[in-house]
Design an enzyme around this catalytic site. Sequence first.
Site, PDB file in Angstrom:
ATOM      1  N   HIS A   1      25.445  28.743  39.635  1.00 32.36           N
ATOM      2  CA  HIS A   1      26.481  30.281  38.966  1.00 32.36           C
ATOM      3  C   HIS A   1      26.869  30.527  37.763  1.00 32.36           C
ATOM      4  CE1 HIS A   1      28.643  32.857  41.027  1.00 32.36           C
ATOM      5  NE2 HIS A   1      28.509  33.512  39.885  1.00 32.36           N
TER       6      HIS A   1
ATOM      7  N   ASP B   1      30.819  28.844  39.106  1.00 31.07           N
ATOM      8  CA  ASP B   1      31.469  30.265  38.179  1.00 31.07           C
ATOM      9  C   ASP B   1      31.999  30.601  37.220  1.00 31.07           C
ATOM     10  OD1 ASP B   1      31.681  33.354  38.954  1.00 31.07           O
ATOM     11  OD2 ASP B   1      33.208  33.489  40.588  1.00 31.07           O
TER      12      ASP B   1
ATOM     13  N   PHE C   1      38.472  39.998  36.352  1.00 29.38           N
ATOM     14  CA  PHE C   1      38.230  38.733  37.009  1.00 29.38           C
ATOM     15  C   PHE C   1      37.765  37.582  36.930  1.00 29.38           C
ATOM     16  CE2 PHE C   1      38.976  42.063  39.968  1.00 29.38           C
ATOM     17  CZ  PHE C   1      39.609  42.182  40.912  1.00 29.38           C
TER      18      PHE C   1
HETATM   19  O1  DOR Z   1      35.775  36.576  39.108  1.00 26.01           O
HETATM   20  C1  DOR Z   1      35.086  37.011  38.799  1.00 26.01           C
HETATM   21  N1  DOR Z   1      34.240  36.888  37.380  1.00 26.01           N
HETATM   22  N2  DOR Z   1      33.961  37.037  39.374  1.00 26.01           N
HETATM   23  C2  DOR Z   1      32.591  37.732  39.484  1.00 26.01           C
HETATM   24  O2  DOR Z   1      32.423  38.093  40.825  1.00 26.01           O
HETATM   25  C3  DOR Z   1      32.411  37.998  38.583  1.00 26.01           C
HETATM   26  C4  DOR Z   1      33.202  36.865  37.535  1.00 26.01           C
HETATM   27  C5  DOR Z   1      32.503  37.700  35.843  1.00 26.01           C
HETATM   28  O3  DOR Z   1      31.246  38.035  35.511  1.00 26.01           O
HETATM   29  O4  DOR Z   1      33.101  37.621  35.621  1.00 26.01           O
END
Ligand code: DOR
Length: 423
Positions: free
Chosen positions: A60, A305, A323
Site C-alpha cells: 500500500h 500507506d 490527509f
Molecule cells: O491519509 C491518507 N492519504 N489516506 C488515504 O487513504 C489516501 C492517502 C493519500 O493518497 O494521500
Amino acid sequence: MPSLLLRGGRIIDPAHRIDRVADLLCVDGTVKRIGAKISGADEVLDVAGLVVAPGFVDMHVHLREPGKEEEETIASGSAAAIAGGFTSVAAMPNTEPAVDTQAAAEFVIQQGRRAGKANVYPIGAVTKERKGEELAEMGALVRGGAVAFSDDGAPVQNAEMMRIGLQYAKMFDRVVISHCEDRDLCGSGVMNAGVVAMTLGLSGMPRIAEDIMVHRDIALVAATGGRLHIAHLSTAGGVDLVRAAQKRGLRVTAEATPHHVALTDEAVREYDPNFKMNPPLRTATDVAAVRDGLRDGTIAAIATDHAPHAAEEKECEFVAAPFGVIGLETALPVVITELVEKKVLSLVQAVARLTAGPARILGIPKGTLKPGADADITVFDPKSAWVIDPSKFRSKSRNCPFAGWKVRGRVVHTIVSGKRMDP
Ligand code: DOR
C-alpha cells in the site's frame, strides 16, 4: 550476472519456517542455496550479526505518478522503498488520471522498470476515475498487470458497486482492497472523534464510520464469495469484525500501518499536519487491539500507506492540510522499536508481516528466500540505533510523523533480483 554470497547472517524466512545462522548464495538473480560454509561466489558480503530476510513487500503506497510528480515519482518512491528495505511495492491508483485502464497500469509497470529499483506493481481502480459510479475495466486492468483493485483514498460508497467489484475481481482471482469509511458519518472530520478532538475544537471522524464499512464489506464477501482486504485497519471494532469473519472461513485479510500501531490521537495536540491521515490516529484501546490483531495473525500485513504531500500543502493549519504521511523509510525501525522491542511481535512475526503476509494477499511470487525464488533480499541490523531525520530521505516529500524519534533497526543492504541496490 555475478553471483553473490551473504555470509553468516541470521536467515529469517517465515514462509518456510527458517530461522538460523547460515550462508545464502544468489546466482543469476535467484536464491540458489542456503547452507553452511558456501564458497566460490564472485562477491561476498559478510553479514554476521545481521538479519537476512526476504525483501520487504509494501502492498500500500502512493507514488503520485502520473499527476503529482512534485510530491513523488515512481523513481523517487522506489528509491525510498529500497532505502527502507522494500523490494516490492504495490502502487495505489489514486493518481491523476487514476489507474483505471490497461494503459495506465502498463505505464506504472514501465516507469517502475525504467527506475530499475524496486518491483512496482499497479493496483487498478474498482470504479472509473474512482468515482464509485461505474465499474472500471477490470479485465483490461488485469491484462495490464494490476495485482489487486481498490479505490483507496475514497471508499466505494455504493454497496452495489462494491458487490459487483468483488464478484468481478473473484473471476480474475484478485483481491479488492477496501478503504473503509462511511463518508456521511465522517462528515468534515479531520481527526479521530473523541476527547482529544473535542478539546482541540476539531471535528471528528468516528470509529463507527470505519466499523460500519468493514461490516458491510464482510457481508458482501459472504454474499459473493469474493476476496476482500481491509486497508489500514485502525479500530478495535474493525479488528474484531475481521477476526470473526476469518473464523467463519470468509476470505478477508487486513493490514495495519506503522503509524496506527505507534501513535494515538494524543499526537495531534500540537495541531501538526504531519499527524493528519485517513484513517486518523485513534485511541490507546484501538492501538492495543490492532497490535493484538498483528500478533494473532488476524492482520497479516504491515503496510505503510506511504502518502507523500508537498511541503507547501502540509505547512498550513491542521484543518486545511491534506490527509497522509510518508512511511517507506521508517517502517522497519518503527516496527522494531514499537513492536519487537516492546514484545508485541517476535522478530520472526515482524518479518512475516512485512514479507510473506502481503505477498500472499497480493498473490505475487515474493516474500520468501526458498531456493529458486527471486533473490529479493533485505539485510538489516535490528539493534542499530539512530535518529530519524527526514531531510535525509530519498522520498521527495517530508511529511513524516516520526521526525526526531530515536529508533532501533536499520536497513544495511537491499538486494533486488540478486543485485545490490544499497541505499
Ligand atoms: O491519509 C491518507 N492519504 N489516506 C488515504 O487513504 C489516501 C492517502 C493519500 O493518497 O494521500
